[in-house]
Design an enzyme around this catalytic site. Structure first.
Site, PDB file in Angstrom:
ATOM      1  N   HIS A   1       0.848  -1.200   0.000  1.00 19.04           N
ATOM      2  CA  HIS A   1       0.000   0.000   0.000  1.00 19.04           C
ATOM      3  C   HIS A   1       0.875   1.238   0.000  1.00 19.04           C
ATOM      4  O   HIS A   1       1.802   1.331   0.814  1.00 19.04           O
ATOM      5  CB  HIS A   1      -0.900  -0.009   1.235  1.00 19.04           C
TER       6      HIS A   1
ATOM      7  N   HIS B   1       0.888   5.791  -1.093  1.00 22.09           N
ATOM      8  CA  HIS B   1       0.201   6.991  -1.582  1.00 22.09           C
ATOM      9  C   HIS B   1       1.061   7.621  -2.671  1.00 22.09           C
ATOM     10  O   HIS B   1       1.196   8.845  -2.727  1.00 22.09           O
ATOM     11  CB  HIS B   1      -0.012   7.994  -0.449  1.00 22.09           C
TER      12      HIS B   1
ATOM     13  N   HIS C   1      -7.486   8.295  -1.928  1.00 19.00           N
ATOM     14  CA  HIS C   1      -6.624   7.695  -0.916  1.00 19.00           C
ATOM     15  C   HIS C   1      -5.267   7.280  -1.488  1.00 19.00           C
ATOM     16  O   HIS C   1      -4.273   7.968  -1.268  1.00 19.00           O
ATOM     17  CB  HIS C   1      -7.357   6.508  -0.265  1.00 19.00           C
TER      18      HIS C   1
ATOM     19  N   ASP D   1       1.160  -5.854 -20.170  1.00 21.92           N
ATOM     20  CA  ASP D   1       2.007  -6.923 -19.621  1.00 21.92           C
ATOM     21  C   ASP D   1       1.695  -7.159 -18.150  1.00 21.92           C
ATOM     22  O   ASP D   1       1.419  -8.278 -17.728  1.00 21.92           O
ATOM     23  CB  ASP D   1       3.494  -6.510 -19.676  1.00 21.92           C
TER      24      ASP D   1
ATOM     25  N   TYR E   1       7.666 -14.606 -20.603  1.00 20.96           N
ATOM     26  CA  TYR E   1       8.738 -13.629 -20.399  1.00 20.96           C
ATOM     27  C   TYR E   1       9.668 -14.030 -19.252  1.00 20.96           C
ATOM     28  O   TYR E   1       9.239 -14.619 -18.276  1.00 20.96           O
ATOM     29  CB  TYR E   1       8.097 -12.271 -20.115  1.00 20.96           C
TER      30      TYR E   1
END
Ligand SMILES: [Zn+2]
Length: 219
Positions: A97, A99, A162, A122, A216
């Site tokens: 997480h 910002h 957020h 991709d 890949y």
């Protein structure tokens, strides 16, 4: 504490260094967690610890409701969100997480990042969607993350007003998705500042996603 949990705490501690290194976080914001394989547990950053003071002790063990199980510090205030994701998405082994600026600008604007470049096809297999606004503290953010990701191939979601949540098979994949999300958020923003952008064709996105996910890299 088992060796496996100790190892996971060290791994997640090391991965946190990628967030400031890639310019994704300011001060103490942002966090990474990992599911403890075979247990209803996760390891996650403790709340409010500066990145340059982070060590394995600052990565605490929690249950999947965000309750502290082992460690001397309080878990991240996002622990309930991470736990909700692990409870609802059994294939997920890592969550990140941030910002980060460009991605969060899209989240603030409430607009999904359109899939206009091959690197995005991709990594994300389509647009990076926007999830609902939710106040921090209970499981509402987690429900928004899971509900939005369930309808998309993307491993990243822009939570409205957020920031970014990303998922992966493990914590490293989740951190990679956070880095790539910010990278494409910046590039698509720059492209749009030059004029209109053209989404890729669905069949091209499918072909790129399939090749990158399955072929890949080093065998
Ligand atoms: Zn946040």
């Amino acid at each position: 504490m088992t060796d496996a949990v100790a190892q996971l705490r060290q791994e997640v501690c090391t991965l946190h260094a990628e967030l400031p290194r890639s310019g994704l976080v300011a001060w103490t914001s942002g966090n990474v967690s990992a599911r403890v394989p075979g247990e209803d547990l996760m390891v996650i950053k403790a709340s409010g610890v500066p990145y340059d003071e982070l060590d394995a002790e600052a990565i605490v063990v929690c249950d999947l409701y965000g309750g502290l199980v082992e460690g001397d510090l309080l878990p991240s205030s996002d622990a309930a969100t991470h736990g909700h994701i692990y409870r609802e998405m059994h294939e997920v082994g890592g969550v990140a997480h941030t910002h980060s600026a460009y991605a969060t600008a899209w989240a603030v604007h409430g607009e999904a990042i359109p899939c206009v470049m091959t690197a995005m096809a991709d990594e994300f297999g389509g647009e990076i969607p926007v999830g609902p606004f939710a106040l921090i503290g209970d499981e509402e953010i987690g429900r928004g993350v899971v509900g939005t990701l369930a309808r998309h191939r993307s491993s990243a979601v822009l939570m409205r007003s957020h920031g970014v949540f990303t998922i992966g098979a493990g914590p490293r994949a989740a951190v990679k998705a956070a880095v790539m999300c910010e990278d494409v958020a910046r590039t698509v923003h720059l492209a749009r500042s030059l004029g209109e952008v053209q989404p890729l064709q669905r069949d091209h996105i499918d072909a790129l996603y399939d090749r990158y996910q399955n072929v890949y890299g080093q065998r």
